[in-house]
Design a protein around this motif. Structure first.
Motif, PDB file in Angstrom:
ATOM      1  N   ALA A 141     -14.317  33.855  -0.331  1.00  8.60           N
ATOM      2  CA  ALA A 141     -14.527  34.310  -1.710  1.00  8.60           C
ATOM      3  C   ALA A 141     -14.009  33.263  -2.689  1.00  8.60           C
ATOM      4  O   ALA A 141     -14.662  32.954  -3.702  1.00  8.60           O
ATOM      5  N   HIS A 142     -12.831  32.705  -2.401  1.00 10.51           N
ATOM      6  CA  HIS A 142     -12.283  31.639  -3.255  1.00 10.51           C
ATOM      7  C   HIS A 142     -13.198  30.415  -3.245  1.00 10.51           C
ATOM      8  O   HIS A 142     -13.518  29.859  -4.301  1.00 10.51           O
ATOM      9  N   THR A 143     -13.638  30.010  -2.066  1.00 14.40           N
ATOM     10  CA  THR A 143     -14.495  28.834  -1.950  1.00 14.40           C
ATOM     11  C   THR A 143     -15.799  29.042  -2.704  1.00 14.40           C
ATOM     12  O   THR A 143     -16.278  28.139  -3.416  1.00 14.40           O
ATOM     13  N   SER A 144     -16.381  30.216  -2.589  1.00 17.14           N
ATOM     14  CA  SER A 144     -17.629  30.530  -3.293  1.00 17.14           C
ATOM     15  C   SER A 144     -17.430  30.482  -4.804  1.00 17.14           C
ATOM     16  O   SER A 144     -18.318  30.039  -5.541  1.00 17.14           O
ATOM     17  N   GLU A 145     -16.263  30.940  -5.261  1.00 16.82           N
ATOM     18  CA  GLU A 145     -15.964  30.897  -6.696  1.00 16.82           C
ATOM     19  C   GLU A 145     -15.887  29.450  -7.191  1.00 16.82           C
ATOM     20  O   GLU A 145     -16.415  29.116  -8.252  1.00 16.82           O
ATOM     21  N   VAL A 146     -15.243  28.590  -6.403  1.00 12.20           N
ATOM     22  CA  VAL A 146     -15.160  27.169  -6.760  1.00 12.20           C
ATOM     23  C   VAL A 146     -16.559  26.557  -6.819  1.00 12.20           C
ATOM     24  O   VAL A 146     -16.910  25.859  -7.777  1.00 12.20           O
ATOM     25  N   PHE A 147     -17.366  26.818  -5.816  1.00 11.04           N
ATOM     26  CA  PHE A 147     -18.730  26.276  -5.782  1.00 11.04           C
ATOM     27  C   PHE A 147     -19.547  26.790  -6.968  1.00 11.04           C
ATOM     28  O   PHE A 147     -20.319  26.036  -7.567  1.00 11.04           O
ATOM     29  N   GLN A 148     -19.383  28.054  -7.288  1.00  9.62           N
ATOM     30  CA  GLN A 148     -20.135  28.651  -8.398  1.00  9.62           C
ATOM     31  C   GLN A 148     -19.793  27.963  -9.717  1.00  9.62           C
ATOM     32  O   GLN A 148     -20.691  27.553 -10.474  1.00  9.62           O
ATOM     33  N   LYS A 149     -18.509  27.816 -10.005  1.00 12.39           N
ATOM     34  CA  LYS A 149     -18.097  27.258 -11.287  1.00 12.39           C
ATOM     35  C   LYS A 149     -18.463  25.782 -11.424  1.00 12.39           C
ATOM     36  O   LYS A 149     -18.880  25.329 -12.483  1.00 12.39           O
ATOM     37  N   ILE A 150     -18.315  25.034 -10.337  1.00 12.08           N
ATOM     38  CA  ILE A 150     -18.538  23.591 -10.413  1.00 12.08           C
ATOM     39  C   ILE A 150     -19.997  23.229 -10.183  1.00 12.08           C
ATOM     40  O   ILE A 150     -20.590  22.471 -10.966  1.00 12.08           O
ATOM     41  N   CYS A 151     -20.590  23.760  -9.140  1.00 11.74           N
ATOM     42  CA  CYS A 151     -21.917  23.297  -8.710  1.00 11.74           C
ATOM     43  C   CYS A 151     -23.055  24.092  -9.355  1.00 11.74           C
ATOM     44  O   CYS A 151     -24.081  23.493  -9.724  1.00 11.74           O
ATOM     45  N   ALA A 185      -5.790  39.178  10.274  1.00  9.55           N
ATOM     46  CA  ALA A 185      -5.660  40.623  10.074  1.00  9.55           C
ATOM     47  C   ALA A 185      -5.561  40.976   8.595  1.00  9.55           C
ATOM     48  O   ALA A 185      -5.946  42.076   8.180  1.00  9.55           O
ATOM     49  N   GLU A 186      -5.047  40.038   7.802  1.00 10.63           N
ATOM     50  CA  GLU A 186      -4.919  40.254   6.357  1.00 10.63           C
ATOM     51  C   GLU A 186      -6.209  39.916   5.603  1.00 10.63           C
ATOM     52  O   GLU A 186      -6.241  39.932   4.381  1.00 10.63           O
ATOM     53  N   GLY A 187      -7.275  39.617   6.342  1.00  8.29           N
ATOM     54  CA  GLY A 187      -8.561  39.338   5.704  1.00  8.29           C
ATOM     55  C   GLY A 187      -8.709  37.920   5.201  1.00  8.29           C
ATOM     56  O   GLY A 187      -9.425  37.673   4.230  1.00  8.29           O
ATOM     57  N   ALA A 188      -8.040  36.972   5.872  1.00  3.48           N
ATOM     58  CA  ALA A 188      -8.043  35.592   5.399  1.00  3.48           C
ATOM     59  C   ALA A 188      -9.450  35.009   5.300  1.00  3.48           C
ATOM     60  O   ALA A 188      -9.773  34.307   4.338  1.00  3.48           O
ATOM     61  N   GLU A 189     -10.279  35.282   6.293  1.00  2.91           N
ATOM     62  CA  GLU A 189     -11.628  34.699   6.270  1.00  2.91           C
ATOM     63  C   GLU A 189     -12.380  35.120   5.007  1.00  2.91           C
ATOM     64  O   GLU A 189     -12.941  34.283   4.288  1.00  2.91           O
TER      65      GLU A 189
END
Length: 334
Positions: free
Chosen positions: A318-328, A309-313
């Protein structure tokens, strides 16, 4: 509980599937991935099995074992340290150059440690990287090949499934720190376990919506002797827990069942499947499933519902995409 007899009856039917199914076992040189690969070879026709891991000597032994079980098996070993996301990309690139479709992605990578945060050169904790980020990078990269398998013209070749073996309950029963998802500032082994589980739960929820022809499973395996059992410090613990543990053979059989049984159908096909179980969000046939060691679907929890309900998904992806963007994509460090 799914009975062992039901598991074995189902697994015996897998020889009716199309030959040449492609299965990738990440962490396949030891433990549960090893046991499941053996059962996959035993019950399918001319399978193409990829073992991804670091130990070439063990891979050679397992390759011989797989061939002895089913001499029509094709086995490829890819030696990589997949705690690094850029190495995950290298593995996926190699597979994509050889395959047009993948039927099963099965992941068990991780390790036991009592140490604190131990950063890789990419800026992620080593344990956390294996338990969450690397697994999700594999899913993200190989989703198009899994989708291609689901759309095969031969209905007996449409198996398309991801199984990540860790523990979905940890992330549904403990608090998650949305302000520090990668635990740069608040790392502890407990927090690492909680975050790895919660991120894993919501990653498969997100991916099941993006790729509705593939089913995604997050499973808690119970007590199973893995490579840790060779550690002299852990042998007494395994001996003590043996009355409550699952044998290697049964573990492989049960995980093969979870990797293939229709009751864990993908989102797009669930309506047509009799006996499909509830997904991780409590919705029947939602395509993402949280399972106990015995194949039972775990119900959602109040804490899990609150996080959703708090928008966890959305926040976690969004966090995972940020990690992938910076590293990969940028070749940097998180």
């Amino acid at each position: 509980m799914v009975s062992l007899s039901e598991v074995r009856t189902h697994n015996a039917t897998l020889s009716s599937l199309a030959p040449n199914l492609v299965a990738i076992f990440v962490g396949g040189t030891s433990g549960i991935s090893h046991y499941t690969a053996l059962e996959f070879a035993r019950n399918t026709r001319s399978p193409h099995i990829y073992l991804v891991g670091r130990n070439a000597a063990e891979a050679a032994k397992i390759t011989s074992e797989l061939k002895s079980i089913n001499n029509s098996s094709k086995v490829d070993f890819i030696q990589k340290d997949v705690s690094l996301l850029r190495k995950v990309d290298e593995v996926c690139k190699e597979i994509k150059e050889k395959e047009k479709k993948v039927n099963l992605l099965f992941m068990t990578i991780g390790y036991m440690t009592l140490k604190g945060r131990n950063e890789t050169e990419e800026g992620l904790d080593h344990k956390f990287a294996l338990h969450y980020y690397a697994r999700t990078r594999f899913m993200h990269n190989l989703a198009p090949l899994l989708d291609a398998a689901a759309k095969d013209e031969d209905p007996k070749a449409t198996l398309s499934r991801v199984v990540s073996v860790y523990d979905p309950a940890l992330g549904k029963n403990n608090d998650f720190d949305f302000s520090d998802p990668s635990l740069k500032n608040n790392f502890s082994l407990k927090n690492c376990a909680t975050h790895g589980s919660a991120l894993g739960n919501f990653a498969i929820e997100h991916l099941a919506k993006q790729w509705p022809n593939t089913s995604f499973i997050h499973e808690q395996p119970g007590i199973v002797e893995t490579s840790g059992g060779r550690n002299p410090w852990l042998k007494p613990l395994y001996a003590l827990l043996s009355p409550f543990s699952v044998s290697k053979k049964e573990s492989g059989e049960r995980h093969l069942f979870e990797a293939t049984a229709p009751r864990y159908a993908p989102r797009a096909k669930a309506e047509a499947v009799q006996g499909v179980v509830n997904g991780g969000d409590g919705v029947k046939g939602s395509g993402h499933y949280h399972l106990s060691w015995n194949g039972e679907a775990q119900p959602d929890t109040k804490r899990g519902m609150k996080m959703r309900a708090e928008g966890a998904e959305e926040k976690m992806w969004a966090h995972t995409s940020e990690v992938f963007q910076k590293i990969c994509e940028e070749g940097g460090k998180y």
